[in-house]
Scaffold this motif. Structure first.
Motif, mmCIF file in Angstrom:
data_model
loop_
_atom_site.group_PDB
_atom_site.id
_atom_site.type_symbol
_atom_site.label_atom_id
_atom_site.label_comp_id
_atom_site.label_asym_id
_atom_site.label_seq_id
_atom_site.Cartn_x
_atom_site.Cartn_y
_atom_site.Cartn_z
ATOM 1 N N MET A 278 3.687 -1.667 10.712
ATOM 2 C CA MET A 278 2.960 -2.772 10.120
ATOM 3 C C MET A 278 2.379 -2.321 8.784
ATOM 4 S SD MET A 278 -0.427 -4.893 11.427
ATOM 5 C CE MET A 278 -0.418 -4.116 12.967
ATOM 6 N N THR A 279 2.547 -3.134 7.754
ATOM 7 C CA THR A 279 1.990 -2.861 6.442
ATOM 8 C C THR A 279 0.844 -3.820 6.189
ATOM 9 O OG1 THR A 279 4.131 -2.145 5.611
ATOM 10 C CG2 THR A 279 2.480 -2.744 3.979
ATOM 11 N N GLN A 280 -0.318 -3.282 5.852
ATOM 12 C CA GLN A 280 -1.477 -4.116 5.556
ATOM 13 C C GLN A 280 -2.167 -3.605 4.307
ATOM 14 O OE1 GLN A 280 -3.786 -3.654 9.167
ATOM 15 N NE2 GLN A 280 -2.935 -5.542 10.004
ATOM 16 N N SER A 281 -2.872 -4.490 3.634
ATOM 17 C CA SER A 281 -3.700 -4.098 2.510
ATOM 18 C C SER A 281 -4.803 -5.130 2.352
ATOM 19 C CB SER A 281 -2.877 -4.000 1.219
ATOM 20 O OG SER A 281 -2.369 -5.261 0.865
ATOM 21 N N ILE A 282 -5.904 -4.711 1.757
ATOM 22 C CA ILE A 282 -6.943 -5.670 1.414
ATOM 23 C C ILE A 282 -6.520 -6.297 0.099
ATOM 24 C CG2 ILE A 282 -9.357 -5.972 0.762
ATOM 25 C CD1 ILE A 282 -10.011 -3.669 2.687
ATOM 26 N N ALA A 283 -6.306 -7.593 0.127
ATOM 27 C CA ALA A 283 -5.766 -8.283 -1.038
ATOM 28 C C ALA A 283 -6.841 -8.963 -1.871
ATOM 29 C CB ALA A 283 -4.733 -9.311 -0.587
ATOM 30 N N THR A 284 -7.842 -9.544 -1.204
ATOM 31 C CA THR A 284 -8.819 -10.368 -1.902
ATOM 32 C C THR A 284 -10.202 -10.165 -1.299
ATOM 33 O OG1 THR A 284 -7.086 -12.022 -2.258
ATOM 34 C CG2 THR A 284 -9.356 -12.736 -2.619
ATOM 35 N N ILE A 285 -11.199 -10.094 -2.176
ATOM 36 C CA ILE A 285 -12.599 -9.997 -1.778
ATOM 37 C C ILE A 285 -13.327 -11.180 -2.407
ATOM 38 C CG2 ILE A 285 -14.718 -8.621 -1.950
ATOM 39 C CD1 ILE A 285 -12.567 -7.179 -0.359
ATOM 40 N N ALA A 286 -14.127 -11.895 -1.630
ATOM 41 C CA ALA A 286 -14.907 -13.006 -2.170
ATOM 42 C C ALA A 286 -16.159 -12.469 -2.859
ATOM 43 C CB ALA A 286 -15.304 -13.974 -1.062
ATOM 44 N N LEU A 287 -16.440 -13.014 -4.022
ATOM 45 C CA LEU A 287 -17.636 -12.659 -4.778
ATOM 46 C C LEU A 287 -18.377 -13.954 -5.072
ATOM 47 C CD1 LEU A 287 -19.179 -10.360 -6.244
ATOM 48 C CD2 LEU A 287 -17.895 -10.982 -8.284
ATOM 49 N N VAL A 288 -19.595 -14.073 -4.560
ATOM 50 C CA VAL A 288 -20.384 -15.281 -4.744
ATOM 51 C C VAL A 288 -20.953 -15.293 -6.159
ATOM 52 C CG1 VAL A 288 -22.319 -16.645 -3.885
ATOM 53 C CG2 VAL A 288 -20.933 -15.332 -2.284
#
Length: 128
Positions: A1-11
């Motif tokens: 399985m390949t995973q990565s953190i793609a997006t972080i929410a910034l308020v």
């Protein structure tokens, strides 16, 4: 399985002022800016060379507005890696980025903490 953190929410408090800071000051690119109706937008920015993206999310309600600029309770919460620390430190300084310390050279790399337009703390870091 390949995973990565793609997006972080910034308020953020305003889409356009946040876009201007990340695009014009830090040199990020706007990956997406899609109207969602009701004044909401899907706004993604990212470093020009790629990597994780930031979802710029306008705060809704008092609780979210209170977190703008302090999403990590005063800790460095974001880490921007560079291949040329001195170049980017000089460029950001010239563009008015507020660094909270002089550059440090640690065992893991060259680093300096700066604030974004809302006060969130970031490390500008060139790993060893």
């Amino acid at each position: 399985m390949t995973q990565s953190i793609a997006t972080i929410a910034l308020v953020v408090s305003d889409y356009d002022e946040a876009i201007a800071f990340y695009r014009d000051t830090l040199g990020f690119v706007v990956v997406a800016d899609t109207p969602l109706g009701g004044g909401k937008r899907w706004v993604l920015v990212a470093p020009a060379a790629g990597g994780a993206r930031l979802l710029l999310a306008v705060a809704e309600g008092e609780a979210q507005r209170a977190r703008i600029g302090d999403q990590t309770d005063g800790r460095v919460g974001f880490f921007l890696e560079t291949d040329d620390f001195e170049r980017d430190f000089a460029l950001y300084s010239a563009r008015g980025v507020r660094f909270l310390e002089a550059p440090r050279h640690e065992a893991y790399g060259s680093v300096a903490v700066f604030e974004d337009l809302y006060g969130n703390k970031w490390d500008l870091i060139q790993p060893r």
